[in-house]
Design an enzyme around this catalytic site. Structure first.
Site, PDB file in Angstrom:
ATOM      1  N   ASN A  16      -0.972  -4.235  -9.388  1.00 40.16           N
ATOM      2  CA  ASN A  16      -0.173  -3.401 -10.289  1.00 40.16           C
ATOM      3  C   ASN A  16      -0.143  -1.926  -9.840  1.00 40.16           C
ATOM      4  O   ASN A  16      -0.936  -1.518  -8.980  1.00 40.16           O
ATOM      5  CB  ASN A  16      -0.750  -3.504 -11.712  1.00 40.16           C
ATOM      6  CG  ASN A  16       0.323  -3.366 -12.777  1.00 40.16           C
ATOM      7  OD1 ASN A  16       1.378  -2.767 -12.549  1.00 40.16           O
ATOM      8  ND2 ASN A  16       0.068  -3.920 -13.943  1.00 40.16           N
ATOM      9  N   SER A  19      -3.548   0.149  -9.172  1.00 38.57           N
ATOM     10  CA  SER A  19      -4.659  -0.798  -9.001  1.00 38.57           C
ATOM     11  C   SER A  19      -5.588  -0.404  -7.852  1.00 38.57           C
ATOM     12  O   SER A  19      -6.622  -1.045  -7.641  1.00 38.57           O
ATOM     13  CB  SER A  19      -4.127  -2.224  -8.779  1.00 38.57           C
ATOM     14  OG  SER A  19      -3.255  -2.247  -7.681  1.00 38.57           O
ATOM     15  N   THR A  23      -6.487   3.289  -2.023  1.00 35.64           N
ATOM     16  CA  THR A  23      -7.937   3.417  -1.807  1.00 35.64           C
ATOM     17  C   THR A  23      -8.444   2.240  -0.980  1.00 35.64           C
ATOM     18  O   THR A  23      -9.308   2.399  -0.110  1.00 35.64           O
ATOM     19  CB  THR A  23      -8.673   3.430  -3.169  1.00 35.64           C
ATOM     20  OG1 THR A  23      -7.924   4.223  -4.073  1.00 35.64           O
ATOM     21  CG2 THR A  23     -10.074   3.957  -3.040  1.00 35.64           C
ATOM     22  N   TYR A  57      13.116   6.658 -12.650  1.00 36.34           N
ATOM     23  CA  TYR A  57      12.392   6.682 -13.932  1.00 36.34           C
ATOM     24  C   TYR A  57      13.202   7.405 -15.012  1.00 36.34           C
ATOM     25  O   TYR A  57      13.155   7.039 -16.178  1.00 36.34           O
ATOM     26  CB  TYR A  57      11.014   7.331 -13.769  1.00 36.34           C
ATOM     27  CG  TYR A  57       9.957   6.338 -13.296  1.00 36.34           C
ATOM     28  CD1 TYR A  57       9.636   5.214 -14.069  1.00 36.34           C
ATOM     29  CD2 TYR A  57       9.288   6.499 -12.091  1.00 36.34           C
ATOM     30  CE1 TYR A  57       8.676   4.299 -13.651  1.00 36.34           C
ATOM     31  CE2 TYR A  57       8.321   5.583 -11.673  1.00 36.34           C
ATOM     32  CZ  TYR A  57       8.027   4.491 -12.455  1.00 36.34           C
ATOM     33  OH  TYR A  57       7.084   3.583 -12.040  1.00 36.34           O
ATOM     34  N   GLN A  68      15.862   0.458  -5.568  1.00 32.61           N
ATOM     35  CA  GLN A  68      15.324  -0.794  -5.020  1.00 32.61           C
ATOM     36  C   GLN A  68      15.994  -1.155  -3.700  1.00 32.61           C
ATOM     37  O   GLN A  68      15.386  -1.799  -2.841  1.00 32.61           O
ATOM     38  CB  GLN A  68      15.468  -1.936  -6.033  1.00 32.61           C
ATOM     39  CG  GLN A  68      14.574  -1.792  -7.270  1.00 32.61           C
ATOM     40  CD  GLN A  68      13.083  -1.701  -6.942  1.00 32.61           C
ATOM     41  OE1 GLN A  68      12.627  -2.124  -5.880  1.00 32.61           O
ATOM     42  NE2 GLN A  68      12.309  -1.133  -7.850  1.00 32.61           N
ATOM     43  N   GLU A  91       0.555  -1.942   2.643  1.00 27.04           N
ATOM     44  CA  GLU A  91       0.562  -1.734   1.194  1.00 27.04           C
ATOM     45  C   GLU A  91       1.908  -2.221   0.646  1.00 27.04           C
ATOM     46  O   GLU A  91       2.957  -1.724   1.029  1.00 27.04           O
ATOM     47  CB  GLU A  91       0.372  -0.245   0.889  1.00 27.04           C
ATOM     48  CG  GLU A  91       0.284   0.045  -0.590  1.00 27.04           C
ATOM     49  CD  GLU A  91      -0.059   1.508  -0.887  1.00 27.04           C
ATOM     50  OE1 GLU A  91      -0.223   2.291   0.054  1.00 27.04           O
ATOM     51  OE2 GLU A  91      -0.131   1.852  -2.079  1.00 27.04           O
ATOM     52  N   ARG A  92       1.835  -3.205  -0.223  1.00 23.54           N
ATOM     53  CA  ARG A  92       3.037  -3.838  -0.812  1.00 23.54           C
ATOM     54  C   ARG A  92       3.931  -4.482   0.247  1.00 23.54           C
ATOM     55  O   ARG A  92       3.625  -4.484   1.431  1.00 23.54           O
ATOM     56  CB  ARG A  92       3.822  -2.848  -1.649  1.00 23.54           C
ATOM     57  CG  ARG A  92       3.164  -2.555  -2.982  1.00 23.54           C
ATOM     58  CD  ARG A  92       4.218  -2.419  -4.067  1.00 23.54           C
ATOM     59  NE  ARG A  92       3.639  -2.067  -5.329  1.00 23.54           N
ATOM     60  CZ  ARG A  92       3.113  -2.978  -6.157  1.00 23.54           C
ATOM     61  NH1 ARG A  92       3.119  -4.247  -5.843  1.00 23.54           N
ATOM     62  NH2 ARG A  92       2.591  -2.596  -7.289  1.00 23.54           N
TER      63      ARG A  92
HETATM   64  N1  DCP Z   1       7.792   1.079  -7.458  1.00 24.32           N
HETATM   65  C1  DCP Z   1       8.967   0.511  -7.917  1.00 24.32           C
HETATM   66  N2  DCP Z   1       9.518  -0.546  -7.243  1.00 24.32           N
HETATM   67  C2  DCP Z   1       8.916  -1.060  -6.154  1.00 24.32           C
HETATM   68  C3  DCP Z   1       7.702  -0.532  -5.693  1.00 24.32           C
HETATM   69  C4  DCP Z   1       7.159   0.555  -6.377  1.00 24.32           C
HETATM   70  O1  DCP Z   1       9.522   0.973  -8.921  1.00 24.32           O
HETATM   71  N3  DCP Z   1       9.506  -2.082  -5.523  1.00 24.32           N
HETATM   72  C5  DCP Z   1       7.261   2.278  -8.125  1.00 24.32           C
HETATM   73  C6  DCP Z   1       6.155   2.044  -9.103  1.00 24.32           C
HETATM   74  C7  DCP Z   1       5.319   3.289  -8.983  1.00 24.32           C
HETATM   75  C8  DCP Z   1       5.530   3.772  -7.551  1.00 24.32           C
HETATM   76  O2  DCP Z   1       6.738   3.148  -7.127  1.00 24.32           O
HETATM   77  O3  DCP Z   1       5.797   4.290  -9.872  1.00 24.32           O
HETATM   78  C9  DCP Z   1       4.396   3.391  -6.620  1.00 24.32           C
HETATM   79  O4  DCP Z   1       3.935   2.125  -7.034  1.00 24.32           O
HETATM   80  P1  DCP Z   1       2.874   1.216  -6.333  1.00 24.32           P
HETATM   81  O5  DCP Z   1       2.204   0.355  -7.323  1.00 24.32           O
HETATM   82  O6  DCP Z   1       3.553   0.485  -5.241  1.00 24.32           O
HETATM   83  O7  DCP Z   1       1.868   2.264  -5.679  1.00 24.32           O
HETATM   84  P2  DCP Z   1       0.644   3.059  -6.335  1.00 24.32           P
HETATM   85  O8  DCP Z   1       0.653   4.413  -5.671  1.00 24.32           O
HETATM   86  O9  DCP Z   1       0.677   3.010  -7.800  1.00 24.32           O
HETATM   87  O10 DCP Z   1      -0.541   2.206  -5.810  1.00 24.32           O
HETATM   88  P3  DCP Z   1      -2.102   2.344  -6.044  1.00 24.32           P
HETATM   89  O11 DCP Z   1      -2.348   3.270  -7.179  1.00 24.32           O
HETATM   90  O12 DCP Z   1      -2.527   0.934  -6.293  1.00 24.32           O
HETATM   91  O13 DCP Z   1      -2.627   2.888  -4.752  1.00 24.32           O
END
Ligand code: DCP
Length: 218
Positions: A16, A19, A23, A57, A68, A91-92
């Site tokens: 999520n 998550s 890190t 957002y 997207q 990552e992702r």
């Molecule tokens: N996001 C999105 N659509 C996607 C991928 C990400 O809308 N296909 C958005 C959701 C978050 C931002 O991009 O606002 C980054 O999301 P991630 O969960 O991919 O990355 P984080 O930085 O939150 O990861 P973490 O905190 O686990 O390192």
């Protein structure tokens, strides 16, 4: 090491928002056998000066589709990037973009069915025509409340209005994709990690995955 490895052992790090994917990747900086590909959030925040993440957002109905669509392109770039090491940690992926984020935006009506159809056709086309190698998925499993608190604390400006309900829905989609396997194809075996733990304890948890990722005794 020199040259490029056309078939590295490829690991996707999923979980999520908040998550701890970044890190987790940072933990593996210490190993020279690994190429780390962090998510291109900075590219999404600055496309020729435009912050697509913020636009998405603020006005999702208008901007979810272009956002997207750009995510798809940047993710494909990461999947295709050659590496000089035997292991590639990403990552992702294209998969979570389609099976979690786009799926959610389609189900809640943010995406018009025609917009969804275009994104889905792109995904299918890429999947059919371009080899996307995945050997392992690391799933950083979390509780929605825990990550919601973390998101509020880290205070990324674009995410200030993210409601708990959105995090809960994304959680369900990750679970359905990676654990319950109810609606989408899972492209590789899944290694699940308890990512609710706070920073002081999480390193021990990350260590448990080292041998599977490096595929040697560590
Ligand atoms: N996001 C999105 N659509 C996607 C991928 C990400 O809308 N296909 C958005 C959701 C978050 C931002 O991009 O606002 C980054 O999301 P991630 O969960 O991919 O990355 P984080 O930085 O939150 O990861 P973490 O905190 O686990 O390192």
């Amino acid at each position: 090491m020199s040259g490029s490895n056309s078939k590295p052992f490829t690991v996707l790090v999923e979980g999520n928002i908040g998550s701890g994917k970044t890190t987790f990747l940072e933990h593996f900086q210490q190993f020279e056998d690994i190429t780390l590909l962090t998510e291109p959030v900075e590219e999404w925040r600055n496309l020729r000066g435009w912050n697509l993440l913020d636009l998405m957002y603020k006005d999702p109905v208008k901007w979810a589709m272009p956002f997207q669509s750009y995510v798809t392109m940047t993710m494909l770039d990461m999947h295709r990037r050659p590496t000089a090491t035997p292991v590639k940690l990403m990552e992702r992926s294209l998969f979570s973009a389609r099976y979690c984020f786009v799926e959610h935006m389609m189900r809640n009506g943010t995406l018009h069915p025609a917009q969804f159809a275009v994104l889905d056709e792109w995904f299918r086309f890429i999947h059919r025509e371009i080899p996307i190698d995945v050997d392992l998925i690391v799933y950083l499993k979390t509780t929605p409340l825990v990550v919601h608190e973390r998101i509020k604390k880290r205070a990324r400006s674009e995410e200030q209005c993210v409601p708990l309900s959105y995090i809960e829905e994304l959680h369900k989609l990750h679970e359905d994709w990676l654990v319950n396997r109810t609606f989408a194809e899972c492209p590789a075996p899944v290694l699940m990690i308890d990512a609710d733990l706070d920073l002081s304890q999480i390193t021990e948890e990350y260590k448990k995955s080292e041998h599977q990722i490096l595929r040697r005794a560590v």
